[in-house]
Design a protein around this motif. Structure first.
Motif, PDB file in Angstrom:
ATOM      1  N   TYR A 131      45.126  35.454  22.260  1.00 49.65           N
ATOM      2  CA  TYR A 131      45.237  34.587  23.444  1.00 49.65           C
ATOM      3  C   TYR A 131      45.304  35.414  24.732  1.00 49.65           C
ATOM      4  N   GLN A 132      44.728  36.596  24.671  1.00 50.39           N
ATOM      5  CA  GLN A 132      44.683  37.499  25.829  1.00 50.39           C
ATOM      6  C   GLN A 132      46.077  37.808  26.361  1.00 50.39           C
ATOM      7  N   GLY A 133      47.037  37.866  25.458  1.00 46.98           N
ATOM      8  CA  GLY A 133      48.399  38.191  25.851  1.00 46.98           C
ATOM      9  C   GLY A 133      49.215  37.000  26.309  1.00 46.98           C
ATOM     10  N   ALA A 134      48.593  35.838  26.413  1.00 47.81           N
ATOM     11  CA  ALA A 134      49.307  34.633  26.849  1.00 47.81           C
ATOM     12  C   ALA A 134      50.003  33.975  25.669  1.00 47.81           C
ATOM     13  N   ALA A 135      50.818  32.978  25.974  1.00 50.40           N
ATOM     14  CA  ALA A 135      51.346  32.081  24.953  1.00 50.40           C
ATOM     15  C   ALA A 135      50.823  30.691  25.276  1.00 50.40           C
TER      16      ALA A 135
END
Lengths: 229, 141
Positions: A131-135
């Protein structure tokens, strides 16, 4: 005498200009910091994760463990942000936003999926490299999650598919997926620690929750065709 | 005009211009988050789009009054009254032009929490089905 006064005025004017330019520079730096999150919502940003004794969710979802401060600090930072500021929380109602239990597991290289019990409901999350570092996540009610409706849909990770990360109650071992809702089970997805992850086509889909003996415990419809371009 | 007066007048003009810029800069941020047709700014940004009908996949961006909406967003949440038939999603576009994956739900609120290396940027909520309905967004920065 006249020249002396002129120089004094010149000096004063130059000093005023320099002071004004200094104010401009300092103000620009300050407003830039505020615009980039430097305290414009201090109540939200200073709110710690509020932890209390576990609620009813632990009886239905074995993955949930009593929330602790140490445990919370081991979650991805992006998840901590949401647990400190869950959707229902706001400054006018400080009693909201209490985390009582959570649990998670690895879901591939550098990614983690999990669930937290917040204000008597559940917040599902998926975080990390996928998630490209997202949550990303959603916060359904406990009843919705117990009925198999607790999941987050994440479009766009790969062409023409939607990732589903969900939570199911104790006793559900597998999910039978009918992509296209044509009455055929296209694939079976295993459940680990109440959690599952699956990438599905952008078509109307039905998922059935199956016990270890193969009995159907619930059946939900996912209108995934909404994500089709 | 006497030559020695030119630098003095130039300095005076510069000082006045700088003071004017200071005043504009000081007033600017207050005006940016004062009011907006769909957003309020008392605690984070709370935005409502009510009773509108927009095409499927229309992104509803959080907007301040002056159109300067780039912030160091921490998280954004989306909710609606559409029930289980429609997905509402929360989204973020980074300063670098890329977007992080949307979080979507057809039950409770959806959310995304944005990693620091993708900030600043812009946030939005979106329905992936057309039709008249209401959607709410909340953003923290």
């Amino acid at each position: 005498m006249k020249k002396s006064i002129t120089n004094k005025k010149l000096t004063v004017a130059l000093c005023a200009g320099a002071a004004a330019l200094l104010i401009v520079a300092l103000t620009a730096v300050a407003s830039g910091a505020a615009g980039l999150g430097g305290g414009s919502v201090p109540v939200e940003k200073s709110r710690p994760i509020s932890i209390a004794a576990p609620g009813a969710g632990t009886a239905t979802f074995g993955v949930l463990r009593p929330a602790t401060a140490v445990g919370a600090q081991q979650l991805p930072v992006t998840v901590q942000t949401v647990l400190a500021n869950p959707p229902a929380s706001n400054a006018a109602d400080a009693s909201r936003g209490t985390v009582t239990a959570f649990g998670s597991r690895s879901a591939g290289l550098g990614s983690e999926i999990g669930v937290a019990e917040v204000d008597g409901g559940l917040c599902i999350f998926a975080a990390g490299a996928d998630y490209q570092g997202a949550a990303v996540g959603s916060c359904p009610s406990l009843a919705e999650s117990a009925a198999g409706k607790g999941y987050v849909a994440v479009p766009g990770l790969s062409p023409n598919s939607v990732r589903i990360v969900g939570v199911v109650p104790n006793g559900i071992a597998n999910l039978a997926v009918d992509s296209g809702e044509n009455g055929t089970v296209d694939r079976t997805v295993s459940v680990t620690s109440n959690l599952y992850q699956v990438d599905l086509a952008e078509v109307p889909t039905t998922i059935a929750g199956l016990t270890r003996s193969g009995e159907q415990a619930f059946r939900i419809q996912l209108p995934l065709d909404q994500f089709a371009g | 005009m006497e030559a020695h007066l030119l630098p003095r007048r130039l300095a005076a003009v510069l000082a006045a211009a700088a003071l004017l810029l200071s005043i504009i800069t000081l007033l600017g941020p207050a005006r940016a988050e004062a009011s907006n047709g769909s957003c309020t700014f008392s605690e984070g940004w709370t935005c409502d789009w009510t009773g509108n009908s927009w095409p499927k996949d229309t992104k509803l961006w959080f907007e301040s009054a002056d159109g300067n909406n780039e912030r160091n967003w921490l998280a954004v949440y989306g909710s609606d009254d559409a029930g289980g038939s429609v997905y509402k999603c929360s989204g973020f576009k980074s300063y670098d032009g890329g977007e992080i994956p949307q979080g979507c739900s057809n039950t409770g609120p959806s959310y995304i929490s944005i990693p620091s290396n993708r900030r600043p940027g812009w946030v939005y909520v979106v329905h992936h089905a057309s039709g008249p309905r209401t959607i709410h967004g909340r953003g923290l920065h």
